[in-house]
Design an enzyme around this catalytic site. Structure first.
Site, mmCIF file in Angstrom:
data_model
loop_
_atom_site.group_PDB
_atom_site.id
_atom_site.type_symbol
_atom_site.label_atom_id
_atom_site.label_comp_id
_atom_site.label_asym_id
_atom_site.label_seq_id
_atom_site.Cartn_x
_atom_site.Cartn_y
_atom_site.Cartn_z
ATOM 1 N N THR A 11 -1.469 -3.364 -2.551
ATOM 2 C CA THR A 11 -1.318 -3.654 -1.118
ATOM 3 C C THR A 11 -1.311 -5.157 -0.833
ATOM 4 O OG1 THR A 11 -3.707 -3.447 -0.939
ATOM 5 C CG2 THR A 11 -2.409 -1.502 -0.327
ATOM 6 N N VAL A 14 0.875 -10.306 -3.931
ATOM 7 C CA VAL A 14 1.509 -10.258 -5.258
ATOM 8 C C VAL A 14 1.815 -8.813 -5.647
ATOM 9 C CG1 VAL A 14 1.165 -10.762 -7.717
ATOM 10 C CG2 VAL A 14 0.452 -12.420 -5.999
ATOM 11 N N SER A 40 -7.876 1.388 0.985
ATOM 12 C CA SER A 40 -6.430 1.576 1.162
ATOM 13 C C SER A 40 -5.919 2.939 0.697
ATOM 14 C CB SER A 40 -5.673 0.500 0.380
ATOM 15 O OG SER A 40 -6.068 -0.756 0.804
ATOM 16 N N CYS A 130 -0.075 -19.994 -10.768
ATOM 17 C CA CYS A 130 1.272 -20.149 -10.210
ATOM 18 C C CYS A 130 1.837 -21.556 -10.418
ATOM 19 C CB CYS A 130 1.259 -19.789 -8.734
ATOM 20 S SG CYS A 130 -0.195 -20.377 -7.855
ATOM 21 N N GLN A 157 1.155 -26.705 -2.363
ATOM 22 C CA GLN A 157 1.094 -25.277 -2.617
ATOM 23 C C GLN A 157 1.060 -24.441 -1.332
ATOM 24 O OE1 GLN A 157 -1.638 -26.173 -6.499
ATOM 25 N NE2 GLN A 157 -1.666 -24.055 -5.833
ATOM 26 N N GLY A 161 -0.378 -18.408 -1.966
ATOM 27 C CA GLY A 161 -1.179 -18.512 -3.190
ATOM 28 C C GLY A 161 -2.615 -18.059 -2.946
ATOM 29 N N LYS A 214 -7.277 -25.896 -14.150
ATOM 30 C CA LYS A 214 -6.437 -24.806 -14.676
ATOM 31 C C LYS A 214 -5.079 -25.347 -15.112
ATOM 32 C CE LYS A 214 -7.979 -21.578 -11.229
ATOM 33 N NZ LYS A 214 -7.501 -20.920 -10.014
ATOM 34 N N ARG A 235 -2.988 -27.920 -0.692
ATOM 35 C CA ARG A 235 -2.474 -26.774 0.080
ATOM 36 C C ARG A 235 -1.688 -27.304 1.264
ATOM 37 N NH1 ARG A 235 -2.384 -22.042 -2.125
ATOM 38 N NH2 ARG A 235 -4.626 -21.840 -2.424
ATOM 39 N N HIS A 242 5.949 -23.015 -3.943
ATOM 40 C CA HIS A 242 5.158 -24.179 -4.352
ATOM 41 C C HIS A 242 6.115 -25.316 -4.758
ATOM 42 C CE1 HIS A 242 1.614 -21.874 -4.118
ATOM 43 N NE2 HIS A 242 1.219 -21.856 -5.377
HETATM 44 P P1 A2P Z 1 -7.062 -3.620 -0.521
HETATM 45 O O1 A2P Z 1 -5.876 -3.844 0.358
HETATM 46 O O2 A2P Z 1 -7.404 -2.179 -0.658
HETATM 47 O O3 A2P Z 1 -8.237 -4.508 -0.214
HETATM 48 P P2 A2P Z 1 -4.318 -10.335 -1.761
HETATM 49 O O4 A2P Z 1 -4.435 -11.229 -2.967
HETATM 50 O O5 A2P Z 1 -2.983 -10.435 -1.105
HETATM 51 O O6 A2P Z 1 -5.448 -10.549 -0.793
HETATM 52 O O7 A2P Z 1 -4.451 -8.827 -2.293
HETATM 53 C C1 A2P Z 1 -5.548 -8.361 -3.026
HETATM 54 C C2 A2P Z 1 -5.252 -6.978 -3.567
HETATM 55 O O8 A2P Z 1 -6.368 -6.586 -4.386
HETATM 56 C C3 A2P Z 1 -5.119 -5.922 -2.489
HETATM 57 O O9 A2P Z 1 -4.198 -4.946 -2.909
HETATM 58 C C4 A2P Z 1 -6.517 -5.337 -2.448
HETATM 59 O O10 A2P Z 1 -6.565 -4.009 -2.004
HETATM 60 C C5 A2P Z 1 -6.877 -5.355 -3.910
HETATM 61 N N1 A2P Z 1 -8.322 -5.254 -4.078
HETATM 62 C C6 A2P Z 1 -9.281 -6.045 -3.562
HETATM 63 N N2 A2P Z 1 -10.525 -5.598 -3.899
HETATM 64 C C7 A2P Z 1 -10.332 -4.490 -4.656
HETATM 65 C C8 A2P Z 1 -11.202 -3.560 -5.296
HETATM 66 N N3 A2P Z 1 -12.524 -3.695 -5.246
HETATM 67 N N4 A2P Z 1 -10.635 -2.537 -5.990
HETATM 68 C C9 A2P Z 1 -9.292 -2.395 -6.040
HETATM 69 N N5 A2P Z 1 -8.413 -3.248 -5.450
HETATM 70 C C10 A2P Z 1 -8.926 -4.265 -4.761
#
Ligand code: A2P
Length: 355
Positions: A11, A14, A40, A130, A157, A161, A214, A235, A242
């Site tokens: 979700t 990335v 989600s 990245c 950046q 990111g 990094k 940023r 980037h």
């Molecule tokens: P969720 O939408 O359910 O929180 P971004 O880097 O764009 O913020 O996205 C982070 C991604 O990592 C999202 O899909 C988020 O899902 C997922 N995520 C964050 N915490 C967890 C967790 N504890 N278990 C599984 N997925 C996670």
């Protein structure tokens, strides 16, 4: 026969791009599952133009029987679940920084060091930061020609990111300015709209930041352990893409014509350098593109054997999702999914070896 592929963090900024690129490039997948946090579960995410996947819970998912998992859920979540997926026999390609510098875990940009994939012994492959990914794609052909000794880079950046929340914050602050709403600062340390912030990731004792560290250590692991790197990571209020101003000092005399020819032929690079108004690439033009663009190539007269250039790429694609999918493609092409080749459990990794 196709593969069974899991996208973890599906979700997120990335994760969505991973699903788009898997579909776009016709990755040989028989089945794709979208995983995220319990928050989600049941949400729908697009896979290609015509498919929708219902998000499942990472916490309760069984990776047994799955071939490849593309992880982008944040470092702490990868730290917990990537080893579980690997223990179930599923090869993990992890986009977070958690495993990047660990022995036995290759850090790979396929245009530069695809052969390092063979050295994976723990079933986990790391995708670089990245800013590092696009930089090493551009540096590789120049290093082959002139043997780079030192790199000085300043980055510009994009907020993506920092994930979807970073993009939402730039949007909200920009909109808020026009309706007189005071800015809410949560994802960044200061207001990002109409501003630039010389600080990404946490501070280290020497005054540099972890993002800058990094770029140095990852460039050495991917390209050459003898290259020195000084990075300043900034940023900027750009949603996607980037940019980097890069100066290199080389061991051998540099030749601009040869540098241009090599960059023109280099995989993953597009040279657009017209030395006239608009004859260079800016971040907005690279959104949705796969290439790393090089512009403003010129001799640096202030040092011996110096070259300087401007480098731009879509950070969600080459800087993250595209590179991860290219790693998966390379693993398949090299036949490394057969016979548990990436899981040599009893082998003690050589700590000194640049994998
Ligand atoms: P969720 O939408 O359910 O929180 P971004 O880097 O764009 O913020 O996205 C982070 C991604 O990592 C999202 O899909 C988020 O899902 C997922 N995520 C964050 N915490 C967890 C967790 N504890 N278990 C599984 N997925 C996670």
């Amino acid at each position: 026969m196709g593969y069974r592929v899991a996208v973890v963090g599906a979700t997120g900024a990335v994760g969505r791009e991973l699903l788009r690129i898997l579909a776009e490039r016709n990755f040989p997948a028989d089945e794709v599952v979208a995983l995220a946090s319990p928050r989600s579960v049941g949400r729908e995410v697009s896979f290609g133009d015509d498919k929708v996947l219902k998000v499942q819970n990472l916490e309760t998912f069984d990776f047994k029987g799955w071939d490849i998992a593309l992880f982008s859920p944040g470092g702490a979540v990868s730290a917990k679940y990537a080893p579980k997926a690997a223990a179930a026999g599923c090869v993990v390609i992890d986009n977070t920084s958690h495993f990047r510098m660990e022995p036995g875990i290759p850090l790979v940009v396929p245009e530069v060091n695809a052969s390092a994939l063979k050295k994976a012994s723990r079933g986990i492959i790391a995708n670089p930061n990245c800013s590092t990914a696009q930089m090493v794609v551009a540096l590789k052909p120049l290093h082959d020609l002139f043997n780079i000794r030192r790199v000085v880079v300043s980055t510009y950046q994009a907020v993506s990111g920092a994930g979807k929340d970073g993009m939402d914050e730039l949007f909200a602050q920009t909109k808020g300015t026009f309706v007189n709403d005071p800015p809410t600062v949560a994802q960044f340390t200061k207001q990002i709209a109409f501003n630039v912030i010389p600080h990404i990731d946490r501070f280290l004792e020497d005054g540099s930041t972890k993002e800058e560290w990094k770029m140095a250590v990852e460039t050495r692991k991917i390209l050459d352990p003898d290259i020195q790197v000084l990075a300043t990571c900034v940023r900027v209020p750009v949603f996607i893409g980037h940019s980097e101003a890069i100066s290199i000092e080389c061991e051998k005399p540099v030749d601009l014509k040869k540098a241009r020819e090599a960059l023109r032929k280099a995989p993953g690079v597009i040279l657009r350098d017209e030395r006239e108004d608009g004859g260079y690439v800016t971040p907005i033009e690279c959104v949705g593109e796969d290439a790393t663009y090089v512009s403003r190539l010129r001799i640096d007269p202030s040092v011996e054997n110096g070259l300087a250039f401007w480098c731009v790429s879509d950070n969600l694609r080459k800087g993250a999702a595209l590179n991860a999918v290219q790693i998966a493609e390379s693993i398949v092409q090299q036949g490394l999914l057969k016979d548990g080749q990436l899981f040599r459990r009893n082998e003690i990794p050589d700590e000194d070896e640049a994998v």
